[in-house]
Design a protein around this motif. Structure first.
Motif, mmCIF file in Angstrom:
data_model
loop_
_atom_site.group_PDB
_atom_site.id
_atom_site.type_symbol
_atom_site.label_atom_id
_atom_site.label_comp_id
_atom_site.label_asym_id
_atom_site.label_seq_id
_atom_site.Cartn_x
_atom_site.Cartn_y
_atom_site.Cartn_z
ATOM 1 N N GLU A 1 -6.136 -9.642 -6.857
ATOM 2 C CA GLU A 1 -7.780 -10.631 -5.291
ATOM 3 C C GLU A 1 -9.177 -10.534 -5.963
ATOM 4 N N LYS B 1 5.839 -7.476 -1.593
ATOM 5 C CA LYS B 1 5.540 -8.758 -1.777
ATOM 6 C C LYS B 1 6.912 -8.930 -2.456
ATOM 7 N N SER C 1 1.204 -1.286 -0.219
ATOM 8 C CA SER C 1 0.243 0.026 -0.324
ATOM 9 C C SER C 1 0.609 1.826 0.069
HETATM 10 C C1 LIG Z 1 -1.681 -5.707 -6.402
HETATM 11 C C2 LIG Z 1 -2.069 -5.781 -5.702
HETATM 12 N N1 LIG Z 1 -1.104 -4.453 -5.004
HETATM 13 C C3 LIG Z 1 -1.133 -3.846 -3.295
HETATM 14 C C4 LIG Z 1 -1.425 -4.717 -2.550
HETATM 15 C C5 LIG Z 1 -1.272 -4.298 -1.059
HETATM 16 O O1 LIG Z 1 -0.100 -5.019 -0.855
HETATM 17 P P1 LIG Z 1 -0.018 -5.012 1.081
HETATM 18 O O2 LIG Z 1 -1.076 -5.830 1.481
HETATM 19 O O3 LIG Z 1 1.297 -5.182 1.367
HETATM 20 O O4 LIG Z 1 -0.545 -2.988 1.596
HETATM 21 C C6 LIG Z 1 -1.594 -6.241 -2.690
HETATM 22 C C7 LIG Z 1 -2.175 -7.091 -1.452
HETATM 23 O O5 LIG Z 1 -2.015 -7.771 -2.154
HETATM 24 C C8 LIG Z 1 -2.167 -6.431 -3.798
HETATM 25 O O6 LIG Z 1 -2.590 -7.781 -4.680
#
Ligand SMILES: Cc1ncc(COP(=O)(O)O)c(C=O)c1O
Length: 477
Positions: free
Chosen positions: A251, A308, A148
């Motif tokens: 997701e 990630k 994020s």
């Molecule tokens: C495509 C994508 N962007 C952003 C995020 C957000 O990452 P985080 O959960 O590490 O903040 C995710 C998390 O699943 C994601 O799949």
């Protein structure tokens, strides 16, 4: 220094991948969750927020992980088809990354944004891996520890560069939970404040085309709609600071756009002089069979968000890579205390070197093809499987009550997850209607383990079909 187009230094042998996991797997001592897991889950319920999520659907207290396997506190071994939500591309506890992390930890852990050997090494490495001109022109900005944070940085940077406020995102998108990231995330149920400056366009979800069209005759009408919305002064959408896209929606239900869609998106954004942000947080680092998913269409985004798998074996870190011409920030314009986690950077660099040495993206591509063909064969005798799709080891199986009406079947997806868990395979569920079973295994999974897990998955679908066909259905709890 390594050449830009890295030549793998080791042949990809199945034995090499087989040696990376707990053996045997899966191996369950009895019913799961076992007694110790239950104790810890109960205690967690007393202490942690109601927002906790994964342990509700996969009730397990994890003790150790190795490769694509996990062991719980009762000694049960599971095949991990979830990979920490796509974090663990090199698997749990990759020895090379553990070693790099331990050595770095002895020297330095925290350094704000001072230059350090691991940070410069990681940026050098990322730069040589990036697609197209970004190899020459990239600048990096490390954010706070989660994906994020990278999204926040990308939004702020493109707004600073263009002086515009609006952003175009896509229906079905997921970009994270902080306020800015949530504003470009389409799931209203997640509580994102509707932000008047963010506009959601249809994503090419061809199985359920939001425009009601067919992929063989639609001529990518969804891309055309974006084009005309940017062109038309009466579209209600001001010229945006950015278009932000997942090259494959994760997701949202593992939605793979048709070939050429991203090329068209790049053409449109260039023509309208709108920066294109590719969110590769889930698709990056070999997941889809290439180092970055945008490479499948050969496009060069202006900004790529990374997190990630960037931290190797699960160390939290995020960054954006972007074309230097966007670097509109004044010194200190986007700061933060934890923008330089040295251990994560050292582990991430070691993990990337491992990915290149064994050509992990090609391994993911080969295994992905294999699993897709097995699942498509099985689909014929599984009426609840409406669609099987994916690229590399990012795979989605969409569950429906009826293949003709395509009525979503979220209860079936949840039941399959439970049946898999009972048999020692951990999967997760996503999708617009929570009706997509998702595979995101560590890319180091061996062919043998992947086949075993896939077989268990198919068996679980049959068991779930039987369970939900019974009058007193709903056996998930
Ligand atoms: C495509 C994508 N962007 C952003 C995020 C957000 O990452 P985080 O959960 O590490 O903040 C995710 C998390 O699943 C994601 O799949």
């Amino acid at each position: 220094m390594r050449p830009a187009d890295h030549t793998p230094s080791e042949p990809r042998s199945e034995q090499r991948f087989e040696d990376m996991h707990f053996e045997p797997a899966p191996a369950l001592a009895g019913e799961v969750p076992g007694p110790r897991s239950r104790e810890l889950l109960d205690e967690q319920e007393q202490l942690e927020s109601k927002a906790r999520s994964y342990p509700r659907s996969v009730p397990i207290a994890i003790e150790e992980g190795r490769g694509a396997t996990m062991r719980d506190v009762d000694g049960n071994t599971f095949i991990d088809f979830f990979g920490g939500a796509g974090v663990l591309n090199v698997g749990h506890s990759l020895p090379a990354a553990l070693k790099a992390a331990a050595e770095q930890q002895d020297k330095l852990v925290h350094s704000l944004d001072f230059p350090t050997t691991p940070k410069l090494g990681l940026m050098r490495k990322l730069k040589e891996m990036l697609p197209g001109r970004l190899k020459d022109s990239a600048r990096f900005h490390f954010g706070g520890p989660t994906g994020s944070d990278a999204i926040e940085a990308a939004l702020k940077l493109t707004r600073a560069h263009t002086g515009r406020e609006a952003v175009i995102a896509f229906q079905g998108s997921y970009h994270g939970m902080s306020t800015g990231a949530l504003s470009v995330t389409s799931d209203i149920g997640l509580g994102g404040p509707p932000t008047s400056s963010v506009h959601f366009m249809p994503y090419p979800y061809c199985y359920r085309c939001p425009l009601g069209l067919q992929p063989d005759s639609c001529e990518m009408a969804c891309a055309k709609l974006l084009d005309t919305s940017l062109e038309d002064p009466h579209s209600g959408i001001p010229k945006p600071a950015a278009v932000i896209v997942e090259p494959i929606q994760g997701e949202g239900g593992t939605i793979v756009p048709p070939d050429g869609y991203l090329t068209e998106l790049r053409r449109i954004t260039l023509e309208h002089d709108v920066p294109l942000v590719c969110d590769e947080i889930q698709t990056g680092f070999g997941r889809t069979g290439k180092m970055f998913a945008c490479e499948h269409d050969g496009i060069e985004p202006d900004v790529i968000t990374l997190s990630k798998a960037l931290g190797g074996i699960g160390y939290p870190i995020s960054c954006i890579a972007y074309d230097a011409r966007l670097d509109a920030w004044a010194p200190g314009a986007h700061i933060g205390t934890f923008r330089g986690h040295q251990v994560a950077m050292a582990a991430g660099l070691a993990a990337i070197e491992f990915m290149q040495d064994v050509d992990l993206p090609s391994h993911a591509a080969e295994l992905g093809e294999l699993v897709l063909s097995l699942l498509r064969d099985a689909q014929e005798s599984l009426p609840c499987v409406g669609d099987v799709r994916g690229r590399g080891l990012m795979i989605g199986i969409e569950l429906v009550k009826d293949r003709d009406t395509k009525e979503p079947w979220p209860e079936m997806a949840a039941q399959i997850r439970t049946e898999c868990f009972r048999r020692g395979v951990v999967i997760e569920v996503g999708g617009h209607f929570a009706n997509v079973a998702r595979f995101l295994p560590p890319l180091v999974i061996s062919r043998k383990l992947l086949l075993a897990g896939t077989e268990i998955f198919v068996e679980s679908v049959r068991a779930a079909e039987e369970a939900l066909a019974r009058p007193s259905a709903m056996l998930t709890s």
